[in-house]
Design an enzyme around this catalytic site. Structure first.
Site, PDB file in Angstrom:
ATOM      1  N   LYS A 111       0.835  -1.210   0.000  1.00  0.00           N
ATOM      2  CA  LYS A 111       0.000   0.000   0.000  1.00  0.00           C
ATOM      3  C   LYS A 111       0.859   1.244   0.000  1.00  0.00           C
ATOM      4  CE  LYS A 111      -4.217  -1.835   2.025  1.00  0.00           C
ATOM      5  NZ  LYS A 111      -5.250  -1.715   3.043  1.00  0.00           N
ATOM      6  N   LYS A 199      -4.615 -10.488  -6.482  1.00  0.00           N
ATOM      7  CA  LYS A 199      -5.885 -10.851  -5.842  1.00  0.00           C
ATOM      8  C   LYS A 199      -6.983  -9.866  -6.250  1.00  0.00           C
ATOM      9  CE  LYS A 199      -5.440  -8.214  -1.683  1.00  0.00           C
ATOM     10  NZ  LYS A 199      -5.486  -7.964  -0.307  1.00  0.00           N
ATOM     11  N   LYS A 202     -10.874  -4.302  -3.991  1.00  0.00           N
ATOM     12  CA  LYS A 202     -11.789  -3.171  -4.218  1.00  0.00           C
ATOM     13  C   LYS A 202     -11.083  -2.062  -4.962  1.00  0.00           C
ATOM     14  CE  LYS A 202     -14.076  -4.075   0.160  1.00  0.00           C
ATOM     15  NZ  LYS A 202     -13.843  -3.809   1.566  1.00  0.00           N
TER      16      LYS A 202
HETATM   17  P1  TYM Z   1     -10.564  -6.328   3.905  1.00  0.00           P
HETATM   18  O1  TYM Z   1     -11.616  -5.311   4.164  1.00  0.00           O
HETATM   19  O2  TYM Z   1      -9.535  -6.018   2.868  1.00  0.00           O
HETATM   20  O3  TYM Z   1     -11.238  -7.718   3.494  1.00  0.00           O
HETATM   21  C1  TYM Z   1     -12.260  -8.310   4.266  1.00  0.00           C
HETATM   22  C2  TYM Z   1     -12.074  -9.830   4.234  1.00  0.00           C
HETATM   23  O4  TYM Z   1     -12.088 -10.298   2.878  1.00  0.00           O
HETATM   24  C3  TYM Z   1     -10.935 -11.099   2.625  1.00  0.00           C
HETATM   25  N1  TYM Z   1     -10.512 -10.892   1.230  1.00  0.00           N
HETATM   26  C4  TYM Z   1     -10.344 -11.882   0.348  1.00  0.00           C
HETATM   27  N2  TYM Z   1     -10.505 -13.215   0.447  1.00  0.00           N
HETATM   28  C5  TYM Z   1     -10.273 -13.963  -0.671  1.00  0.00           C
HETATM   29  N3  TYM Z   1      -9.899 -13.422  -1.863  1.00  0.00           N
HETATM   30  C6  TYM Z   1      -9.726 -12.091  -2.010  1.00  0.00           C
HETATM   31  N4  TYM Z   1      -9.377 -11.576  -3.185  1.00  0.00           N
HETATM   32  C7  TYM Z   1      -9.950 -11.252  -0.866  1.00  0.00           C
HETATM   33  N5  TYM Z   1      -9.879  -9.906  -0.672  1.00  0.00           N
HETATM   34  C8  TYM Z   1     -10.227  -9.705   0.624  1.00  0.00           C
HETATM   35  C9  TYM Z   1      -9.876 -10.583   3.596  1.00  0.00           C
HETATM   36  O5  TYM Z   1      -8.890 -11.549   3.842  1.00  0.00           O
HETATM   37  C10 TYM Z   1     -10.720 -10.260   4.813  1.00  0.00           C
HETATM   38  O6  TYM Z   1     -10.896 -11.408   5.604  1.00  0.00           O
HETATM   39  N6  TYM Z   1      -7.325  -5.824   7.721  1.00  0.00           N
HETATM   40  C11 TYM Z   1      -8.610  -6.383   7.320  1.00  0.00           C
HETATM   41  C12 TYM Z   1      -9.775  -5.902   8.133  1.00  0.00           C
HETATM   42  C13 TYM Z   1      -9.648  -6.079   9.617  1.00  0.00           C
HETATM   43  C14 TYM Z   1      -9.779  -7.307  10.322  1.00  0.00           C
HETATM   44  C15 TYM Z   1      -9.648  -6.952  11.700  1.00  0.00           C
HETATM   45  C16 TYM Z   1      -9.994  -8.621   9.943  1.00  0.00           C
HETATM   46  C17 TYM Z   1      -9.441  -5.099  10.522  1.00  0.00           C
HETATM   47  N7  TYM Z   1      -9.438  -5.605  11.795  1.00  0.00           N
HETATM   48  C18 TYM Z   1      -9.718  -7.934  12.691  1.00  0.00           C
HETATM   49  C19 TYM Z   1     -10.058  -9.590  10.937  1.00  0.00           C
HETATM   50  C20 TYM Z   1      -9.924  -9.257  12.303  1.00  0.00           C
HETATM   51  C21 TYM Z   1      -8.893  -5.979   5.877  1.00  0.00           C
HETATM   52  O7  TYM Z   1      -8.407  -4.984   5.387  1.00  0.00           O
HETATM   53  O8  TYM Z   1      -9.835  -6.749   5.257  1.00  0.00           O
END
Ligand code: TYM
Length: 341
Positions: A111, A199, A202
């Site tokens: 990022k 991957k 968004k």
């Molecule tokens: P975020 O918002 O990017 O994504 C949310 C969840 O979706 C999963 N994910 C994917 N899984 C499979 N293939 C993909 N292409 C893909 N893109 C996203 C992510 O692995 C995630 O589970 N840092 C985290 C948010 C967060 C969090 C937490 C998660 C903040 N605090 C505490 C768990 C526990 C994030 O940016 O997810």
């Protein structure tokens, strides 16, 4: 009872990767665990956000969580910033995590490289983007979570969370539960349909490569038809050599409850594989879209769900933060002594 916590950023439309990698598992977990799920708006602002857009994306994400089958009567659904203890614990953890540990986070490196490349609003790398994993550790540890259902891209953040918890416990005494990541066997890393070595995300530069869970079925079908494959014609699960075809097989497998290799056995042509994958995805998303339409017609119900969730989450978070502060040696706040007349 097992405690589960997970979160999703309210930035842009929830896509197929989010659903297959995380949200679908959340819906299953709510029935056999004490589950807490949140829209992590405090994480979203590590990159500059338009205030109006952040507000509406947060509401939209909460509506999405209900639409994918999370039942507010069964689990706790909340907005992260409604529980101020997350930021309080985050500070305590920032003071235990090292610069070296944070520097090793590949998501930060990716990022930061993109922000420095100038393709993100604000055009600079915020300190919050760097300390983000400490806040994520706080999100998890504050609920004494045993299990954290996430996609594969969060694996490293989960390892850091475990390290932070273990270090805290050995310095200050047993305070936090050590959480395990729960990463699905299929769908943990859904790739971009146009660029299958990256991957699905968004912030993808190719909107054609990402499938939103509320997208019009005709658009979804077109995206799958145009998905990048390769110049061979053999249908085989081999992510190294055939990333595009393997991604389609993983999606099809995840949508129909099979492994990607099992899904491959039924196909000899790319065209049929693409249309069947599109059909399976469209069918899988249908009930989610219907639930979302219901909820969109009743904004008061969504507001109620969000308010109830905040109170339930805060009641748990308060107790853990008090425990962590006491362990670290903070002076407890006492009620004012009564002055006798
Ligand atoms: P975020 O918002 O990017 O994504 C949310 C969840 O979706 C999963 N994910 C994917 N899984 C499979 N293939 C993909 N292409 C893909 N893109 C996203 C992510 O692995 C995630 O589970 N840092 C985290 C948010 C967060 C969090 C937490 C998660 C903040 N605090 C505490 C768990 C526990 C994030 O940016 O997810």
């Amino acid at each position: 009872m097992t405690r589960v916590l997970s979160g999703i950023q309210p930035t842009g439309d929830v896509h197929l990767g989010n659903y297959l990698g995380a949200l679908r598992q959340w819906a299953i977990d709510q029935h056999d665990a004490d589950a807490f799920y949140c829209a992590v708006d405090l994480h979203a602002v590590t990159i500059q956000q338009d205030p109006e857009q952040l507000r509406s994306a947060t509401l939209g994400t909460m509506a999405t969580l209900v639409s994918v089958g999370l039942d507010p009567e069964v689990c706790t659904l909340f907005v992260q910033s409604h529980v101020p203890q997350h930021t309080e614990l985050s500070w305590l953890l920032e003071c235990t995590v090292s610069l070296g540990e944070l520097r090793r986070m590949t998501q930060f490196k990716d990022k930061a490289a993109r922000a420095e490349g100038g393709d993100q609003r604000g055009d600079h790398v915020s300190a919050g983007l760097f300390t983000y994993p400490a806040l994520m550790a706080a999100d998890i540890l504050i609920y004494d979570a045993d299990r954290v259902p996430v996609g594969d891209d969060q694996r490293q953040h989960l390892e850091l969370t475990r390290d932070v918890a273990q270090r805290f416990n050995s310095r200050y005494g047993d305070t936090f539960v050590i959480p395990d990541a729960a990463i699905p066997t299929v769908g943990a890393r859904v790739m971009d349909l146009q660029n299958p070595t990256a991957k699905m995300s968004k912030s993808s530069e190719s909107p054609q490569g990402s499938v939103g869970i509320f997208e019009d079925p005709a658009h979804v079908a077109r995206k799958f038809t145009r998905a990048v494959t390769d110049s061979e014609s053999e249908v085989r699960y081999d992510p190294e050599v055939k990333p595009g075809v393997s991604n389609l097989l993983s999606i099809l497998g995840a949508a129909t409850g099979r492994s990607a290799a099992d899904a491959a056995a039924s196909y000899s042509q790319y065209g049929v594989l693409k249309t069947d994958t599109a059909d399976a995805v469209i069918a899988m998303l249908e009930p989610i879209k219907a639930k979302k339409a219901e909820l969109d017609a009743d904004p008061a119900e969504l507001a109620r769900i969000i308010a109830v969730g905040a109170d339930k989450a805060e009641a748990v978070a308060c107790v853990t933060v008090a425990r962590a502060k006491e362990a670290m040696g903070f002076l407890p706040k006492q009620p004012q002594p009564k002055v006798s007349a």
